[in-house]
Enzyme design. Structure first.
Site, short mmCIF file in Angstrom:
data_model
loop_
_atom_site.label_atom_id
_atom_site.label_comp_id
_atom_site.label_asym_id
_atom_site.label_seq_id
_atom_site.Cartn_x
_atom_site.Cartn_y
_atom_site.Cartn_z
N GLU B 29 0.84 -1.19 0.00
CA GLU B 29 0.00 0.00 0.00
C GLU B 29 0.88 1.25 0.00
OE1 GLU B 29 -2.12 -0.98 3.56
OE2 GLU B 29 -2.82 -2.83 2.64
N ALA B 59 -5.36 -4.48 0.96
CA ALA B 59 -5.83 -5.87 1.01
C ALA B 59 -4.66 -6.76 1.39
CB ALA B 59 -6.39 -6.28 -0.36
N GLU B 60 -4.36 -6.84 2.68
CA GLU B 60 -3.12 -7.52 3.10
C GLU B 60 -3.12 -9.00 2.73
OE1 GLU B 60 -4.73 -5.31 4.89
OE2 GLU B 60 -3.24 -3.72 5.06
N ALA B 84 3.21 -3.53 10.90
CA ALA B 84 3.24 -4.96 11.16
C ALA B 84 1.89 -5.48 11.64
CB ALA B 84 4.30 -5.27 12.22
N ASP B 85 1.19 -4.64 12.40
CA ASP B 85 -0.10 -5.04 12.95
C ASP B 85 -1.05 -5.63 11.90
OD1 ASP B 85 -0.14 -3.04 15.73
OD2 ASP B 85 1.18 -2.54 14.06
N PHE B 86 -0.97 -5.07 10.67
CA PHE B 86 -1.93 -5.46 9.64
C PHE B 86 -1.61 -6.81 9.02
CE2 PHE B 86 -1.91 -0.66 9.39
CZ PHE B 86 -2.92 -0.53 10.32
N HIS B 127 -0.92 0.06 16.08
CA HIS B 127 0.24 0.47 15.27
C HIS B 127 1.53 0.25 16.03
CE1 HIS B 127 -3.00 2.49 13.11
NE2 HIS B 127 -2.19 2.65 12.09
#
Ligand SMILES: Cc1ncc(C[n+]2csc(CCOP(=O)(O)OP(=O)(O)O)c2C)c(N)n1
Ligand SMILES: [Mg+2]
Lengths: 346, 327
Positions: B29, B59-60, B84-86, B127
């Site tokens: 992204e 759209a991970e 990283a969270d995503f 985050h």
């Protein structure tokens, strides 16, 4: 002044009447008969307790599995094909030898996974068939990725995947289609709408039961075809593949069909599937239909068809024997292969 | 040798690999024109074009899935998670497709998923996550956690060349805070192999086993304790998978006392695995129980005083080390 409404992505014109030669049609017939015979034999083996796990058949969906694979290029340098669990025929057409299918069902060393995975989780670099995972729709983004690789390198290869109606509810279906459309990659998506996902009818799966309309929503040209007519699937697929090879972005084909038995061999489907509908669809059996077309429209000699059926019988017989004779991988195999040492051990 | 930040080193690693291997590309992204939320992919699109620095939809799962497919089809994708969270949204693709493909059919998946990891930046619960422990339980994924600019550069280049899926946990607190002279360059840049821990400071009284953001803290603690006549060894694991057991065991057998430190929260963190290995293979050498310093077992709170309470700080490590030394 008003701007006229415009479709972001028109439904493509139906493919022109198939110009499929008798030879091609007979070739499709061979693969359909082989697919049916392999599955029938495997189901018998399962019922005799000779296959571990359960058994999933694609009976009644052979026109899709064969018709979608037949127009593709085979081999490591060919087209990527990631078929769904109903698509045993796709694996055969794309190059996997019959005996290795049986070895896979038996968990033998000669299975494409050396016994590490079962049923139609079959694959190998040599055929450009990635090994599908159980998780429905996961292979859709992977297929988009393969198509992206071909586009990046300027190769005229395509990447194809198939999936059931149930898979269209998962996020990876939507993310995969959306990315494919935005990146304009040469991918063909084949939805097999057999109207059931395990015990769930399509009406409880989605309000948009024409699955091709979902693809249109992402800006992907999409059509529906009669999934029990192999000639129709084959021509739609040929057209879609040509479109992809020409660099014109992804395509979507919905094959309308019906699941002719339970979800898997263990499923007591009689309790929830309406028997009248099964009987009705049984009359539309894709193999019967092709035979009829070959005999009546193309006036092909019955002896020729019989010859194909005999050849297939022998092939399946030999394949089962070979898989039976094959051993299990040494238990030490369980430890091996978690990590690749190099790209080339693929 | 240019002095560069940890973040610049990450960018340089991608740039240098892209220069010498046209299969390498970045996707994610806002990675293209913008160069990513943190600037890690800055100017790569201008240099290498839109097919090798690809802006994707948000759209991970799709991004990682596409990267897996491209890797299998012969490319060398680097997928960036904006934070990283995503990667939670891509968890399934990593453990289901990427991790198990080679085991099942011997088909390599040379893929890097870059995860801007960790707290200390006021990011709040969504985050700031440290994600490495989400993955180390799953066979088939390599996990890299660099602590310095040199390692960020050298480990990322090795990760890109590795034929396996690699979760690259780059600590965003370190992005602009650590700087080093780094030997870069497509041909002359120095690679750091995956699977080799670094003894960043030798010592004889106590071992601190750590990685990523807490390496600097451990070194500061070692400096302080030196004044108190305590000699502290600091081991930077650098990669969790592969795990350099020998480096850990050698150190523990030498010092007899171990403090395991990570910024990730305590329960189920990688430190538990390190402690178990020490308990099994260095039991007779231990002069004290193995101790761990890690974050609270809570989500990561936002307000600075709360976040400080959550994170393992230098003083927490110092007091644990003193206790251990006195044991
Ligand atoms: C993510 C995920 N959830 C659940 C399952 C269990 N499951 C296997 S097949 C199936 C239904 C599949 O339906 P559909 O996609 O229509 O394919 P069909 O079986 O009809 O060919 C389910 C729910 C699964 N494999 N993956
Ligand atoms: Mg279905």
């Amino acid at each position: 002044m008003s701007t006229p409404a415009r479709n972001i992505s028109a439904v493509p014109e139906p493919a022109p009447a198939p110009r499929i030669s008798d030879e091609e049609a007979l070739n499709l017939y061979y693969w359909m008969v082989l697919t049916r015979a392999t599955e029938e034999r495997a189901l018998n083996l399962y019922r005799q307790g000779k296959l571990p796990g359960s058994y999933y058949t694609g009976r009644g969906q052979e026109a899709i599995s064969v018709g979608m694979a037949a127009p593709l290029r085979r081999g490591a340098d060919g087209d990527w094909l990631s078929p769904w669990i109903r698509d045993l025929g796709s694996y055969l057409v794309h190059g996997v030898p019959v005996w290795r299918m049986f070895a896979q069902f038996m968990g033998k060393a000669g299975s494409t996974t050396r016994g590490k995975d079962g049923n139609l989780h079959i694959g190998g670099y040599e055929w450009n068939i990635p090994c599908q995972v159980s998780h429905m729709a996961d292979m859709i983004p992977l297929t988009v990725g393969a198509a992206l690789a071909y586009k990046q390198r300027g190769e005229d290869r395509v990447a194809v995947t198939s999936f059931g109606d149930g898979a269209t509810s998962r996020g990876d279906f939507h993310e995969g289609l959306n990315i494919a459309a935005v990146l304009e990659v040469p991918a063909v998506f084949v939805a097999e709408n057999n109207r059931w996902a395990y015990t769930t009818p399509i009406s409880k799966q989605t309000k948009v039961t024409d699955l091709y309309k979902k693809a249109l929503g992402y800006g992907i040209p999409a059509i529906e075809v009669d999934g029990n007519d192999v000639l129709a699937v084959y021509s739609a697929m040929s057209e879609a593949v040509a479109h992809c090879r020409a660099g014109r972005g992804p395509r979507f084909i919905e094959c309308k069909t019906y699941r002719m038995a339970g979800h898997a061999a263990h499923d007591k489907y009689e309790s929830y599937m309406p028997m009248e509908l099964l009987a009705e669809w049984s009359d539309k059996d894709p193999l019967k239909r092709l035979e009829q077309a070959l005999r009546e429209e193309r006036t092909i000699d019955e002896a020729k068809l019989e010859g194909i059926r005999t050849k297939v019988k022998d092939e399946v017989h030999e394949a089962v024997e070979r898989a039976d004779d094959d051993g299990f991988a040494d238990p030490s195999e369980a430890h091996l292969g978690v990590f690749a040492e190099a790209d080339t051990d693929a | 040798m240019p002095e560069m930040t940890y973040l610049e080193a990450i960018r340089a690693a991608m740039h240098d690999e892209m220069e010498i291997d046209e299969r390498v590309f970045v996707m994610g992204e806002d990675v293209g024109r913008q160069g990513g939320a943190f600037g890690a992919t800055k100017e790569l699109q201008q240099r290498f074009g839109e097919l090798r620095s690809i802006d994707t939809p948000v759209a991970e799962s799709g991004i990682v899935g596409v990267a897996v497919g491209a890797a299998m089809a012969g490319q060398r994708p680097i997928a960036e998670m904006q934070f990283a969270d995503f990667v939670s949204c891509a968890y399934d693709q990593l453990i289901t497709c990427a991790a198990k493909m080679h085991y099942r059919i011997g088909w390599a998946v040379p893929l890097v998923v870059r995860c801007p990891n960790g707290g200390g930046v006021g990011g709040g619960p969504y985050h700031s996550e440290n994600v490495e422990a989400w993955f180390h339980h799953h066979a088939g994924l390599k996990i890299v956690c660099p602590a310095t600019a040199t390692d960020a550069y050298g480990l990322l280049r090795s990760a890109i060349r590795d034929p396996n899926p690699v979760v690259f946990c780059e600590h965003k607190f370190l992005y602009r805070r650590v700087k080093q002279q780094v030997a870069t360059g497509p041909r002359d840049g120095v690679l750091v192999p995956l699977g080799k821990a670094d003894v960043v400071r030798e010592g004889s009284d106590l071992s601190i086993i750590t990685y990523a953001s807490t390496v600097q803290l451990a070194l500061a603690v070692a400096d302080t304790l030196e004044q108190e006549d305590l000699s502290v060894e600091v081991i930077d694991l650098r990669t969790l998978v592969p795990f350099d057991r020998d480096a850990v065991l050698d150190s523990v057998r030498k010092t007899g006392k171990t403090l395991i430190v990570h910024e990730d929260n305590l329960t189920g963190g990688f430190g538990g695995e390190v402690a178990a290995v020490i308990a099994q293979d260095a039991f007779e050498y231990l002069d004290a129980p193995v101790r761990r310093v890690a974050a609270l077992d809570t989500p990561i709170p936002f307000a600075p005083p709360l976040e400080r309470e959550y994170l393992p700080l230098e003083e927490d490590i110092l007091s644990a080390a003193r206790d251990l030394a006195a044991y």
